[in-house]
Motif scaffolding. Sequence first.
Motif, PDB file in Angstrom:
ATOM      1  N   VAL A  65       6.707  -4.820  -0.834  1.00  0.00           N
ATOM      2  CA  VAL A  65       6.903  -4.543   0.593  1.00  0.00           C
ATOM      3  C   VAL A  65       6.010  -3.349   0.912  1.00  0.00           C
ATOM      4  CG1 VAL A  65       8.564  -4.013   2.411  1.00  0.00           C
ATOM      5  CG2 VAL A  65       9.305  -5.294   0.383  1.00  0.00           C
ATOM      6  N   PHE A  66       4.943  -3.592   1.673  1.00  0.00           N
ATOM      7  CA  PHE A  66       3.959  -2.540   1.893  1.00  0.00           C
ATOM      8  C   PHE A  66       4.173  -1.887   3.252  1.00  0.00           C
ATOM      9  CE2 PHE A  66       0.134  -1.261  -0.491  1.00  0.00           C
ATOM     10  CZ  PHE A  66      -0.030  -0.067   0.181  1.00  0.00           C
ATOM     11  N   CYS A  67       4.732  -0.696   3.242  1.00  0.00           N
ATOM     12  CA  CYS A  67       4.947   0.042   4.485  1.00  0.00           C
ATOM     13  C   CYS A  67       3.706   0.907   4.715  1.00  0.00           C
ATOM     14  CB  CYS A  67       6.207   0.890   4.392  1.00  0.00           C
ATOM     15  SG  CYS A  67       7.669  -0.100   4.063  1.00  0.00           S
TER      16      CYS A  67
ATOM     17  N   HIS B 198      -2.339  -2.894   7.808  1.00  0.00           N
ATOM     18  CA  HIS B 198      -2.742  -4.186   7.264  1.00  0.00           C
ATOM     19  C   HIS B 198      -3.707  -4.085   6.080  1.00  0.00           C
ATOM     20  CE1 HIS B 198      -4.802  -8.096   7.096  1.00  0.00           C
ATOM     21  NE2 HIS B 198      -3.605  -8.555   7.358  1.00  0.00           N
ATOM     22  N   PHE B 199      -4.752  -3.219   6.190  1.00  0.00           N
ATOM     23  CA  PHE B 199      -5.745  -3.208   5.100  1.00  0.00           C
ATOM     24  C   PHE B 199      -5.117  -2.783   3.782  1.00  0.00           C
ATOM     25  CE2 PHE B 199      -6.333   1.254   6.511  1.00  0.00           C
ATOM     26  CZ  PHE B 199      -6.321   1.917   5.298  1.00  0.00           C
ATOM     27  N   MET B 200      -4.069  -1.998   3.824  1.00  0.00           N
ATOM     28  CA  MET B 200      -3.418  -1.531   2.592  1.00  0.00           C
ATOM     29  C   MET B 200      -2.653  -2.681   1.934  1.00  0.00           C
ATOM     30  SD  MET B 200      -2.004   2.150   3.769  1.00  0.00           S
ATOM     31  CE  MET B 200      -3.164   3.481   4.031  1.00  0.00           C
ATOM     32  N   ALA B 201      -1.902  -3.432   2.750  1.00  0.00           N
ATOM     33  CA  ALA B 201      -1.178  -4.589   2.215  1.00  0.00           C
ATOM     34  C   ALA B 201      -2.180  -5.625   1.707  1.00  0.00           C
ATOM     35  CB  ALA B 201      -0.292  -5.178   3.300  1.00  0.00           C
ATOM     36  N   GLU B 202      -3.301  -5.741   2.421  1.00  0.00           N
ATOM     37  CA  GLU B 202      -4.320  -6.710   2.018  1.00  0.00           C
ATOM     38  C   GLU B 202      -4.938  -6.317   0.672  1.00  0.00           C
ATOM     39  OE1 GLU B 202      -7.187  -9.114   4.901  1.00  0.00           O
ATOM     40  OE2 GLU B 202      -7.938  -7.128   4.452  1.00  0.00           O
TER      41      GLU B 202
END
Length: 303
Positions: A58-60, A63-67
Amino acid sequence: MTPKNLLIQEILALEKERNAIILAHNYQPGIIQDLADLTGDSLELSRKAQETDADVIVFCGVHFMAETAAILNPEKIVLLPNPAAGCPMADMITAQDVLRIRREFPGVPIITYVNSSAEVKAESTVCCTSANVNRVVASFSEQNTLYLIPDQNLAQYAARHTDKTLHYWKGYCPVHHGLTASMVEKAKAAHPESIFLAHPECRPEVLDLADIVTSTSGMLRYVRDSAHSAFLIGTEIGILHPMRRDNPHKAFYAVSDRMVCPDMKRTSLEDVLRSLQTLTPQVRVAEDIRVRALQAVERMLSI
Ligand code: 13P
Ligand code: SF4
């Protein structure tokens, strides 16, 4: 139990059930940072995403970080609890732009700040973050000319630490680029006892006024270890939360209360719970792009 505590209990129970891990960037709302298993800067979070054996990330963050987590973990479910959390700087360059740069500067390595899309990373030689940009530049021992994208300020910061010629794209982070030297001078006059820390996404004339220039986690380490007791902070104000929480006897002042990234503030406890319940919204990267972007990310992580 308060409704907020109830929500947190529900999230933690579901997190366990799903074998999930919650990562949060240092700019996230305080309550999200406190909930997370791990917090960090972009480089630390990339490494943590690479190392985890959880099934769900779960990336809080944005977008580029979760990607980036999805690029490193194709077999895992990567969730971005609020899909509207983007990054205006990442949107300032496209893969087509990178292809044009490559035609204009044949053979010149392209160093791409992780604040960029997977498509842009896929056309790049290597990635960097604010924590490792100087090391990444130095790693090109044979090349005298490099091209940095998309942040003009990070590129100009890196240019101060190398003899190489650095060309760069004219992108910027609106939160950091909006900070001017006169705003800093005013804040310094109001808090003359403070050490001024600035993020490399700030303008060169702002960095000229800084005592310390470093990434967000670099700032957290600096204020923890420093013998000084007052600090003026030149980055997104979310970082004041861990600084104040972990250093209750030191004073922290935002250099400007305008340094708020709306995208970093989009994640709520309700979003995190909903995304764990529904396992959406997932961030996925098309395989042909992912494998090429992975080369640039892995090259960075190996430096
Ligand atoms: P770091 O946490 O890597 O310093 O990045 C700052 C940033 O702007 C992330 O969006
Ligand atoms: Fe993008 Fe700047 Fe927000 Fe970071 S702080 S996510 S670089 S707009």
